[in-house]
Motif scaffolding. Structure first.
Motif, PDB file in Angstrom:
ATOM      1  N   PRO A 150       0.803  -1.228   0.000  1.00  0.00           N
ATOM      2  CA  PRO A 150       0.000   0.000   0.000  1.00  0.00           C
ATOM      3  C   PRO A 150       0.833   1.274   0.000  1.00  0.00           C
ATOM      4  O   PRO A 150       0.290   2.372   0.057  1.00  0.00           O
ATOM      5  CB  PRO A 150      -0.786  -0.117   1.310  1.00  0.00           C
ATOM      6  N   ILE A 151       2.163   1.152  -0.081  1.00  0.00           N
ATOM      7  CA  ILE A 151       3.042   2.314   0.030  1.00  0.00           C
ATOM      8  C   ILE A 151       3.454   2.806  -1.354  1.00  0.00           C
ATOM      9  O   ILE A 151       3.849   2.019  -2.213  1.00  0.00           O
ATOM     10  CB  ILE A 151       4.307   1.970   0.843  1.00  0.00           C
ATOM     11  N   ALA A 152       3.364   4.124  -1.556  1.00  0.00           N
ATOM     12  CA  ALA A 152       3.878   4.770  -2.760  1.00  0.00           C
ATOM     13  C   ALA A 152       4.905   5.806  -2.329  1.00  0.00           C
ATOM     14  O   ALA A 152       4.587   6.717  -1.544  1.00  0.00           O
ATOM     15  CB  ALA A 152       2.758   5.435  -3.549  1.00  0.00           C
ATOM     16  N   LEU A 153       6.133   5.659  -2.828  1.00  0.00           N
ATOM     17  CA  LEU A 153       7.229   6.551  -2.441  1.00  0.00           C
ATOM     18  C   LEU A 153       7.711   7.292  -3.675  1.00  0.00           C
ATOM     19  O   LEU A 153       8.101   6.663  -4.661  1.00  0.00           O
ATOM     20  CB  LEU A 153       8.357   5.734  -1.797  1.00  0.00           C
ATOM     21  N   ASP A 154       7.644   8.610  -3.615  1.00  0.00           N
ATOM     22  CA  ASP A 154       8.031   9.463  -4.750  1.00  0.00           C
ATOM     23  C   ASP A 154       9.363  10.131  -4.435  1.00  0.00           C
ATOM     24  O   ASP A 154       9.413  11.098  -3.655  1.00  0.00           O
ATOM     25  CB  ASP A 154       6.950  10.524  -4.982  1.00  0.00           C
ATOM     26  N   PRO A 155      10.478   9.644  -5.007  1.00  0.00           N
ATOM     27  CA  PRO A 155      11.793  10.231  -4.697  1.00  0.00           C
ATOM     28  C   PRO A 155      11.925  11.679  -5.140  1.00  0.00           C
ATOM     29  O   PRO A 155      12.624  12.457  -4.500  1.00  0.00           O
ATOM     30  CB  PRO A 155      12.762   9.327  -5.466  1.00  0.00           C
ATOM     31  N   ALA A 156      11.298  12.039  -6.242  1.00  0.00           N
ATOM     32  CA  ALA A 156      11.436  13.404  -6.759  1.00  0.00           C
ATOM     33  C   ALA A 156      10.786  14.410  -5.815  1.00  0.00           C
ATOM     34  O   ALA A 156      11.358  15.464  -5.523  1.00  0.00           O
ATOM     35  CB  ALA A 156      10.822  13.500  -8.146  1.00  0.00           C
ATOM     36  N   ARG A 157       9.600  14.094  -5.334  1.00  0.00           N
ATOM     37  CA  ARG A 157       8.893  14.998  -4.429  1.00  0.00           C
ATOM     38  C   ARG A 157       9.183  14.696  -2.965  1.00  0.00           C
ATOM     39  O   ARG A 157       8.762  15.436  -2.087  1.00  0.00           O
ATOM     40  CB  ARG A 157       7.390  14.918  -4.671  1.00  0.00           C
ATOM     41  N   ARG A 158       9.886  13.569  -2.715  1.00  0.00           N
ATOM     42  CA  ARG A 158      10.207  13.107  -1.365  1.00  0.00           C
ATOM     43  C   ARG A 158       8.943  13.014  -0.509  1.00  0.00           C
ATOM     44  O   ARG A 158       8.863  13.544   0.602  1.00  0.00           O
ATOM     45  CB  ARG A 158      11.260  14.005  -0.705  1.00  0.00           C
ATOM     46  N   THR A 159       7.949  12.333  -1.094  1.00  0.00           N
ATOM     47  CA  THR A 159       6.689  12.116  -0.388  1.00  0.00           C
ATOM     48  C   THR A 159       6.410  10.622  -0.284  1.00  0.00           C
ATOM     49  O   THR A 159       6.837   9.828  -1.131  1.00  0.00           O
ATOM     50  CB  THR A 159       5.527  12.800  -1.113  1.00  0.00           C
TER      51      THR A 159
END
Length: 239
Positions: A150-159
């Motif tokens: 269920p986890i979504a990790l966005d490196p560009a936005r660091r969210t």
């Protein structure tokens, strides 16, 4: 209270150091930190007591705070606690006069990113500041969003988002989770995680990793099931 050259802390340029807030009541130590950080391209604002440090953090919005734990008027840990309560996740490095595991764990549980024990090498402090800043800026090229369970990790936005919505992580907590999620199924030892995420070796104590994992799990809620402890080895992320 003194201020050195202060470039825009929110400048998009990757070569801009940004503004560092140093809250330290021992003038010689504060001057030494300011000298080395300024020489390395950072702007530096120095405060000598806790209340002034908290006010400066809220007013100036630095890219990172270096906080002595024992301060007049308000401790460094209380400054960090109030910033986190405000939803301010500016990276924090604690300075502590004692190599006391309890002090370190309390600081990490409050959301600090790192700690340095006095006496310390100012070059090491600058290196740790640089390491945190590099991680916060992220890679120069775009990186896709990583999903695991269920986890979504966005490196560009660091969210990070999970089933319950956005998850507020410190800079170091984000980097630790990202390191695991980028390599699902791989088991990392605590020493490997220290080297990869913090950028230094096991002399810092592997308990640091355990405390940060516990903090990440607490914030992820039910989604924390993707992070597994491998007894006697370390941790892995597995969807």
């Amino acid at each position: 209270m003194t201020t050195a050259r202060a470039p825009d802390p929110h400048s998009p340029g990757r070569e801009t150091g940004g503004l560092i807030l140093v809250v330290e009541d021992e003038r010689p130590i504060a001057d030494l930190i300011r000298l080395y950080l300024t020489r390395d391209g950072f702007g530096v604002h120095v405060c000598a007591d806790g209340p002034a440090g908290l006010a400066a953090a809220r007013r100036l919005r630095p890219v990172l705070c270096v906080l002595d734990i024992a301060l007049p008027g308000m401790s460094g840990t209380e400054i960090c606690r109030q910033l986190r309560a405000d939803g301010d996740w500016t990276p924090v490095i604690f300075l502590t006069a004692r190599d006391d595991e309890t002090d370190r764990i309390v600081g990490l549980e409050l959301g600090a990113d790192d700690y340095v024990t006095k006496p310390f090498s100012p070059r090491e402090l600058v290196a740790r500041v640089r390491a945190i800043r590099r991680r916060a800026l992220g890679p120069p090229d775009a990186e896709p969003v990583h999903t695991l369970g269920p986890i979504a990790l966005d490196p560009a936005r660091r969210t990070v988002t999970a089933a319950q919505g956005p998850v507020a992580l410190t800079s170091t907590e984000f980097d630790l989770l990202a390191h695991l999620i980028r390599r699902p199924g791989r088991v990392f030892t605590r020493d490997e995680l220290l080297a990869a995420v913090w950028g230094y070796a096991a002399h810092a104590g592997t308990r640091t990793v355990d405390v940060h994992i516990a903090q990440v799990r607490a914030k992820l809620g039910a989604a924390a099931a993707v992070i597994r402890t491998v007894r006697g080895v370390g941790y892995t992320a597995d969807g």
